[in-house]
Design a protein around this motif. Structure first.
Motif, PDB file in Angstrom:
ATOM      1  N   SER A  18      37.563 -38.791 -52.150  1.00  0.00           N
ATOM      2  CA  SER A  18      36.739 -38.523 -53.335  1.00  0.00           C
ATOM      3  C   SER A  18      35.979 -37.222 -53.158  1.00  0.00           C
ATOM      4  CB  SER A  18      35.754 -39.677 -53.570  1.00  0.00           C
ATOM      5  OG  SER A  18      34.877 -39.816 -52.462  1.00  0.00           O
ATOM      6  N   PHE A  19      35.588 -36.643 -54.281  1.00  0.00           N
ATOM      7  CA  PHE A  19      34.784 -35.422 -54.262  1.00  0.00           C
ATOM      8  C   PHE A  19      34.078 -35.315 -55.605  1.00  0.00           C
ATOM      9  CE2 PHE A  19      39.351 -34.643 -54.600  1.00  0.00           C
ATOM     10  CZ  PHE A  19      39.468 -34.256 -55.913  1.00  0.00           C
ATOM     11  N   PRO A  20      32.977 -34.550 -55.651  1.00  0.00           N
ATOM     12  CA  PRO A  20      32.183 -34.433 -56.890  1.00  0.00           C
ATOM     13  C   PRO A  20      32.980 -33.810 -58.026  1.00  0.00           C
ATOM     14  CG  PRO A  20      30.929 -33.676 -55.004  1.00  0.00           C
ATOM     15  CD  PRO A  20      32.350 -33.826 -54.530  1.00  0.00           C
ATOM     16  N   LEU A  21      32.794 -34.352 -59.221  1.00  0.00           N
ATOM     17  CA  LEU A  21      33.446 -33.798 -60.408  1.00  0.00           C
ATOM     18  C   LEU A  21      33.009 -32.364 -60.642  1.00  0.00           C
ATOM     19  CD1 LEU A  21      35.189 -34.181 -62.930  1.00  0.00           C
ATOM     20  CD2 LEU A  21      33.221 -35.220 -64.062  1.00  0.00           C
ATOM     21  N   THR A  22      31.747 -32.069 -60.258  1.00  0.00           N
ATOM     22  CA  THR A  22      31.237 -30.697 -60.457  1.00  0.00           C
ATOM     23  C   THR A  22      32.030 -29.682 -59.644  1.00  0.00           C
ATOM     24  OG1 THR A  22      29.597 -31.131 -58.722  1.00  0.00           O
ATOM     25  CG2 THR A  22      28.895 -31.430 -61.010  1.00  0.00           C
ATOM     26  N   ASP A  23      32.542 -30.102 -58.462  1.00  0.00           N
ATOM     27  CA  ASP A  23      33.348 -29.185 -57.646  1.00  0.00           C
ATOM     28  C   ASP A  23      34.608 -28.767 -58.394  1.00  0.00           C
ATOM     29  OD1 ASP A  23      31.461 -29.479 -55.716  1.00  0.00           O
ATOM     30  OD2 ASP A  23      32.747 -30.528 -54.270  1.00  0.00           O
ATOM     31  N   VAL A  24      35.202 -29.732 -59.089  1.00  0.00           N
ATOM     32  CA  VAL A  24      36.419 -29.437 -59.848  1.00  0.00           C
ATOM     33  C   VAL A  24      36.099 -28.506 -61.013  1.00  0.00           C
ATOM     34  CG1 VAL A  24      38.271 -30.424 -61.250  1.00  0.00           C
ATOM     35  CG2 VAL A  24      37.473 -31.625 -59.202  1.00  0.00           C
ATOM     36  N   ARG A  25      35.040 -28.829 -61.755  1.00  0.00           N
ATOM     37  CA  ARG A  25      34.687 -28.009 -62.914  1.00  0.00           C
ATOM     38  C   ARG A  25      34.350 -26.587 -62.502  1.00  0.00           C
ATOM     39  NH1 ARG A  25      30.872 -32.605 -65.888  1.00  0.00           N
ATOM     40  NH2 ARG A  25      32.615 -33.796 -66.817  1.00  0.00           N
ATOM     41  N   THR A  26      33.616 -26.448 -61.396  1.00  0.00           N
ATOM     42  CA  THR A  26      33.255 -25.108 -60.920  1.00  0.00           C
ATOM     43  C   THR A  26      34.497 -24.294 -60.572  1.00  0.00           C
ATOM     44  OG1 THR A  26      31.154 -25.919 -60.027  1.00  0.00           O
ATOM     45  CG2 THR A  26      31.981 -23.833 -59.151  1.00  0.00           C
ATOM     46  N   GLU A  27      35.437 -24.931 -59.895  1.00  0.00           N
ATOM     47  CA  GLU A  27      36.654 -24.224 -59.499  1.00  0.00           C
ATOM     48  C   GLU A  27      37.522 -23.897 -60.710  1.00  0.00           C
ATOM     49  OE1 GLU A  27      39.425 -22.310 -57.137  1.00  0.00           O
ATOM     50  OE2 GLU A  27      37.382 -22.961 -56.678  1.00  0.00           O
ATOM     51  N   GLN A 102      31.896 -38.704 -59.609  1.00  0.00           N
ATOM     52  CA  GLN A 102      32.855 -38.486 -58.532  1.00  0.00           C
ATOM     53  C   GLN A 102      34.277 -38.703 -59.045  1.00  0.00           C
ATOM     54  OE1 GLN A 102      32.360 -38.107 -54.891  1.00  0.00           O
ATOM     55  NE2 GLN A 102      30.326 -37.400 -55.490  1.00  0.00           N
ATOM     56  N   LEU A 103      35.217 -38.033 -58.431  1.00  0.00           N
ATOM     57  CA  LEU A 103      36.634 -38.290 -58.655  1.00  0.00           C
ATOM     58  C   LEU A 103      37.173 -38.943 -57.388  1.00  0.00           C
ATOM     59  CD1 LEU A 103      37.843 -34.989 -60.367  1.00  0.00           C
ATOM     60  CD2 LEU A 103      37.550 -37.223 -61.432  1.00  0.00           C
ATOM     61  N   ALA A 104      37.882 -40.042 -57.540  1.00  0.00           N
ATOM     62  CA  ALA A 104      38.384 -40.753 -56.374  1.00  0.00           C
ATOM     63  C   ALA A 104      39.863 -41.085 -56.554  1.00  0.00           C
ATOM     64  CB  ALA A 104      37.581 -42.029 -56.139  1.00  0.00           C
ATOM     65  N   PHE A 105      40.579 -41.073 -55.438  1.00  0.00           N
ATOM     66  CA  PHE A 105      42.023 -41.338 -55.452  1.00  0.00           C
ATOM     67  C   PHE A 105      42.382 -42.208 -54.251  1.00  0.00           C
ATOM     68  CE2 PHE A 105      41.218 -37.352 -57.537  1.00  0.00           C
ATOM     69  CZ  PHE A 105      42.055 -37.343 -58.647  1.00  0.00           C
ATOM     70  N   ASP A 106      43.287 -43.145 -54.483  1.00  0.00           N
ATOM     71  CA  ASP A 106      43.860 -43.930 -53.394  1.00  0.00           C
ATOM     72  C   ASP A 106      45.153 -43.265 -52.948  1.00  0.00           C
ATOM     73  OD1 ASP A 106      41.981 -45.932 -53.085  1.00  0.00           O
ATOM     74  OD2 ASP A 106      42.897 -47.223 -54.615  1.00  0.00           O
ATOM     75  N   ALA A 107      45.257 -42.989 -51.661  1.00  0.00           N
ATOM     76  CA  ALA A 107      46.470 -42.397 -51.093  1.00  0.00           C
ATOM     77  C   ALA A 107      47.134 -43.432 -50.188  1.00  0.00           C
ATOM     78  CB  ALA A 107      46.141 -41.138 -50.300  1.00  0.00           C
ATOM     79  N   THR A 108      48.308 -43.895 -50.597  1.00  0.00           N
ATOM     80  CA  THR A 108      49.064 -44.866 -49.798  1.00  0.00           C
ATOM     81  C   THR A 108      50.237 -44.134 -49.158  1.00  0.00           C
ATOM     82  OG1 THR A 108      48.481 -46.591 -51.392  1.00  0.00           O
ATOM     83  CG2 THR A 108      50.260 -47.083 -49.845  1.00  0.00           C
TER      84      THR A 108
END
Length: 446
Positions: A18-27, A102-108
């Motif tokens: 997971s990581f902050p949504l703001t990080d994505v928007r900024t990039e 936050q944005l979160a993803f499950d990685a299997t």
């Protein structure tokens, strides 16, 4: 950030990143501004398009790229931090219950297995050996003669004789007209004019050839012919037809004499027959050596599969099945077959893929543990060995050394030979002689 690694099975693992949504928007905003410098739109000069218009045109694409980059980087960081050897590619899906903001993803994913190789000293392996005798050279010369056969009208005197009595016999080439019917009705594919074949080669059904034997030019014969149940023509399979054949042309086969001219046709410039036989012997020995090596390598690989214990990642099997399916499609297409709409289900290749992956993991373990990597000297020696059968060996060297992937193929081949030598040096080896014909009729592949 990433959660602790969850164990879902023997090899299957899962982590949540997971990581902050703001990080994505900024990039995303940063990349949009870069895109705006060269963006074009009707009515605007390059680089002067409003940012909102740039976002409308490129926003979705850039956001997808940013997400892929961040998720991929976060997964790789998590795998490295946890010392995970990831097999294949992870299956990454969005997590619906992510914390707000936050944005979160499950990685299997799967990890590479531990490979346990048993006691090689207790392994029994049977290798083969074969010799090239004068009889094999004679057989090869006969084959080469048949490849250069030419036909003459039977019964007519000529430079090489008349071929004997002008009646159809084994080895003759006959040209016939024929028509077949079932219940007095002609069937598709059952009629031909001027059809040529050589008696005894097995191209025609036995009844057809038997009826042709003994005929003279102009003679006709009617006979019954029973099609096999598994005949490729489904409309006539398992049925009995009535055929009438008429012999239109009869030719006898003249094989070239084994003389200086024959030797020259095989590339022996001075026509020396002894040199011709020696050349044939060398080529046969090279072919035999290659097949013996393939058989013995297969025996070693079979032994390794039995003595090694490991779980094979399903991801790698799936990837290799897909690869084998595509290779099969390409190979058939190159042979001129229309496979555009032909399905190639990967599951048909799963068994072969599982063995290939299993062996790859075993070999990797053996090579790493025992320093069996291919050396540059070995690679060069292997290429030089290949080059011996070509007119210009330097071109062969250039061919491999000019392309890293080609060189990699040779390295892989040498590596396998190193493993074979290593295993045979430790195991209990017995050797048996195999007949030349048996060996040449086999297609052992590792």
């Amino acid at each position: 950030m990433a959660t602790a690694v969850e164990t879902l099975g023997k090899l299957e693992r899962r982590i949540t990143i997971s990581f902050p949504l703001t990080d994505v928007r900024t990039e995303v905003e940063k990349r949009l501004k870069v895109q705006a410098r060269t963006a074009k739109a009707p009515g605007f000069r390059p680089g002067k398009v409003p940012l909102k218009m740039v976002a409308a045109q490129y926003g979705y694409q850039i956001e997808s790229e940013v997400l892929n980059d961040k998720v991929g980087r976060a997964f790789n960081d998590a795998a490295n931090e946890n010392n995970l050897r990831v097999a294949g590619f992870p299956n990454i899906v969005p997590k619906e219950d992510a914390v707000e903001g936050q944005l979160a993803f499950d990685a299997t994913f799967e990890v590479y297995p531990e490979v346990t190789i048993g006691d090689l000293a207790a392994v029994e392996i049977e290798t083969v050996q074969a010799e090239v005798s004068e009889a094999e050279i004679d057989k090869t010369i006969d084959i080469l003669r048949k490849q250069r056969v030419h036909f003459h009208t039977k019964g007519e005197a000529g430079e090489h004789g008349d071929g004997g009595e002008p009646v159809a016999a084994e080895g003759d080439r006959v040209t016939v007209d024929f028509v077949g019917s079932i219940d007095d009705v002609e069937f598709p594919g059952g009629k031909a004019d001027g059809y040529a074949f050589v008696l005894g080669e097995g191209r025609m059904l036995p009844e057809f050839e038997a009826a042709t034997l003994g005929l003279k030019v102009g003679e006709a014969k009617t006979f019954p012919l029973s099609f096999p149940e598994d005949y490729h023509g489904k409309d006539v399979a398992g049925k009995t037809a009535s055929f009438t054949i008429t012999l239109q042309k009869l030719e006898w086969a003249h094989l070239p004499e084994v003389d200086a001219e024959f030797a020259k046709s095989l590339g022996v410039a001075d026509g020396d027959l002894a040199k011709m036989r020696e050349d044939i012997k060398v080529n046969l020995q090279r072919e035999v050596a290659g097949r013996v090596k393939a058989r013995n390598k297969e025996a070693v690989m079979d032994a390794l599969v039995k003595v090694a214990e490991l779980d094979v990642p399903k991801t790698l099997i799936t990837q290799d099945s897909d690869r084998l399916a595509e290779m099969t499609r390409q190979d058939m297409a190159q042979r001129g077959m229309n496979v555009k709409d032909v399905p190639f289900p990967p599951e048909l290749f799963a068994e072969k893929a599982e063995r290939r992956v299993r062996l790859g993991l075993i070999l990797s373990q053996l090579v790493g543990d025992n320093k069996l990597q291919a050396t540059s000297e070995q690679v060069k020696a292997q290429i030089e060995d290949f080059a011996q059968s070509y007119e210009d060996p330097r071109e062969v060297l250039k061919y491999y050394y000019s392309d890293r992937s080609r060189l990699g193929e040779i390295e892989a081949l040498v590596l396998e030979e190193n493993v074979v030598t290593y295993v045979l040096g430790l195991s209990k080896v017995t050797s048996k002689a195999v007949a030349f014909d048996e060996l040449m009729g086999s297609n052992a592949q590792a």
